[in-house]
Design a protein around this motif. Structure first.
Motif, PDB file in Angstrom:
ATOM      1  N   UNK A   3     103.687 -26.549  42.922  1.00  0.00           N
ATOM      2  CA  UNK A   3     102.475 -27.172  42.398  1.00  0.00           C
ATOM      3  C   UNK A   3     101.999 -28.347  43.237  1.00  0.00           C
ATOM      4  N   UNK A   4     102.921 -29.095  43.817  1.00  0.00           N
ATOM      5  CA  UNK A   4     102.543 -30.315  44.523  1.00  0.00           C
ATOM      6  C   UNK A   4     102.294 -30.090  46.004  1.00  0.00           C
ATOM      7  N   UNK A   5     102.442 -28.888  46.466  1.00  0.00           N
ATOM      8  CA  UNK A   5     102.282 -28.616  47.889  1.00  0.00           C
ATOM      9  C   UNK A   5     100.809 -28.643  48.285  1.00  0.00           C
ATOM     10  N   UNK A   6     100.513 -29.254  49.440  1.00  0.00           N
ATOM     11  CA  UNK A   6      99.177 -29.237  49.996  1.00  0.00           C
ATOM     12  C   UNK A   6      99.081 -28.075  50.986  1.00  0.00           C
ATOM     13  N   UNK A   7      98.180 -27.148  50.739  1.00  0.00           N
ATOM     14  CA  UNK A   7      98.014 -25.998  51.617  1.00  0.00           C
ATOM     15  C   UNK A   7      97.110 -26.380  52.778  1.00  0.00           C
ATOM     16  N   UNK A   8      97.706 -26.468  53.947  1.00  0.00           N
ATOM     17  CA  UNK A   8      96.976 -26.857  55.155  1.00  0.00           C
ATOM     18  C   UNK A   8      96.457 -25.585  55.832  1.00  0.00           C
ATOM     19  N   UNK A   9      95.295 -25.124  55.394  1.00  0.00           N
ATOM     20  CA  UNK A   9      94.792 -23.809  55.779  1.00  0.00           C
ATOM     21  C   UNK A   9      94.313 -23.785  57.226  1.00  0.00           C
TER      22      UNK A   9
END
Length: 397
Positions: A3-9
């Motif tokens: 949930x806390x992960x930032x997806x660096x697309x």
């Protein structure tokens, strides 16, 4: 749960309500349902380590396959969404004036072919979709023959941010030179719009002319290719008198139904130029307080719709330029399972140095090479220190 992960697309494409994307901070391919936002891990490239970063920069979904353009990777990756398997097409090893680690920025679907847009790779690569036959069109040598002074003051980047297609011709950018590539004959030609020092980063057809964006000066220009004329347009690019420099805002210039839009990575608005040449700002639904310096790093156009993965917000901003409506699709990471990635990373001995990940052996080799290869005794001491650092890193993790 992540949930806390930032997806660096990184590279991504959206097709029929499905989004496939890679990430900058690890070797992984993901799927997102654009209806409910649910994100799931799909696979990773077997050619690279789990912690390898910025492998792919752009993607295209075609006939249930996802083509990923290699950025730091050495292979084009093709993910088959039916079989859930991957295929790899190697890029030829070519030496040029760019960095060996930076390959392609984008990918273009030309009917039977996929065309790889070079960033600092010294060739355009064309791949047949069915046979995987590969054409390599080297552009550097001919450019330097046409403009021998090019390397004296230019950044050596081809189509680093943008390109335009008119009929059979693809227009790409290299510094202050426009490179014209005939997609049927593979022929190349070059032209320089005006003589001033520029760093062109955006191009789009505007009637019978072109809109160009100059990253160096934060300027918008009108280029009449037929008559060889160029003029600066009176547009506020949002720099408030400051030069954009190399890390400036312009990210892309695109045709839309009613004119042109200029998209800038540091701006919370689109600069819209209508058919009459009038400029206006189209404000975007972006919470600037939740983002870092860049509000988004990539953009994807599908028809007259644009998709922006918002930095540090785990959200996709969707803009329809037909009516300028906007919506935000939030990423739901509640069912994201990264166990396969973590398991692979646990078997790889990584160490972090200035936010860059290395395997321990790579870190030691890099250090040794940087010191000009110490003597045997010094190397043994370095090995011991490296192991101590690695042990401490693992303990803290």
């Amino acid at each position: 749960m992540e949930k806390d992960r930032q997806m660096n697309i990184g590279g991504f494409d959206v097709e029929a309500g499905h989004m496939y994307f890679s990430t900058h901070d690890m070797n992984g391919i993901f799927h997102m349902d654009m209806t409910d936002g649910k994100v799931r891990y799909v696979t990773m490239s077997e050619k690279y380590k789990a912690g390898d970063m910025a492998l792919y920069q752009n993607a295209i979904v075609d006939n249930e396959k996802v083509w990923f353009a290699p950025y730091s990777a050495d292979h084009i990756l093709i993910y088959d969404s039916v079989s859930a398997g991957c295929e790899y097409i190697p890029l030829p090893e070519l030496k040029g004036h760019g960095r060996d680690s930076v390959k392609c920025y984008g990918i273009y679907d030309d009917e039977k072919w996929m065309i790889l847009i070079p960033a600092e790779y010294p060739a355009i690569v064309r791949v047949h979709k069915e046979t995987y036959k590969t054409d390599v069109i080297q552009w550097e040598e001919k450019l330097l023959k046409t403009y021998p002074d090019f390397l004296k003051g230019e950044m050596y980047l081809a189509a680093a941010w943008d390109f335009e297609v008119v009929g059979e011709t693809m227009y790409l950018l290299a510094g202050n030179v426009v490179m014209k590539y005939n997609m049927k004959t593979n022929a190349l030609s070059y032209t320089r719009p005006g003589g001033e020092e520029r760093n062109l980063c955006g191009i789009a057809r505007f009637g019978e002319k072109f809109i160009l964006v100059d990253r160096m000066n934060g300027a918008c220009m009108l280029w009449d290719e037929a008559h060889g004329r160029i003029e600066t347009m009176s547009a506020d690019m949002g720099y408030r008198g400051l030069k954009a420099k190399d890390d400036g805002c312009p990210l892309g210039v695109y045709q839309v139904r009613d004119g042109i839009v200029i998209i800038q990575a540091k701006a919370d608005f689109l600069l819209h130029i209508d058919q009459s040449g009038q400029f206006r700002r189209r404000n975007l639904l972006i919470d600037k307080k939740r983002s870092d310096d860049y509000l988004f790093s990539h953009v994807r156009r599908k028809g007259n719709q644009f998709f922006f993965p918002l930095n540090r917000q785990n959200s996709i901003l969707c803009v329809d330029t037909d009516d300028w409506s906007q919506k935000i699709v939030k990423m739901d990471l509640s069912e994201l399972d990264l166990a396969p990635v973590r398991e692979k990373m646990d078997t790889e001995e990584f160490i972090s140095e200035n936010a860059t990940c290395y395997r321990l052996s790579d870190f030691l080799q890099k250090t040794v090479e940087g010191q000009g290869r110490e003597q045997e005794a010094g190397n043994r001491e370095l090995d011991i220190k490296g192991e101590q650092i690695f042990s401490e890193c693992r303990r803290l993790c």
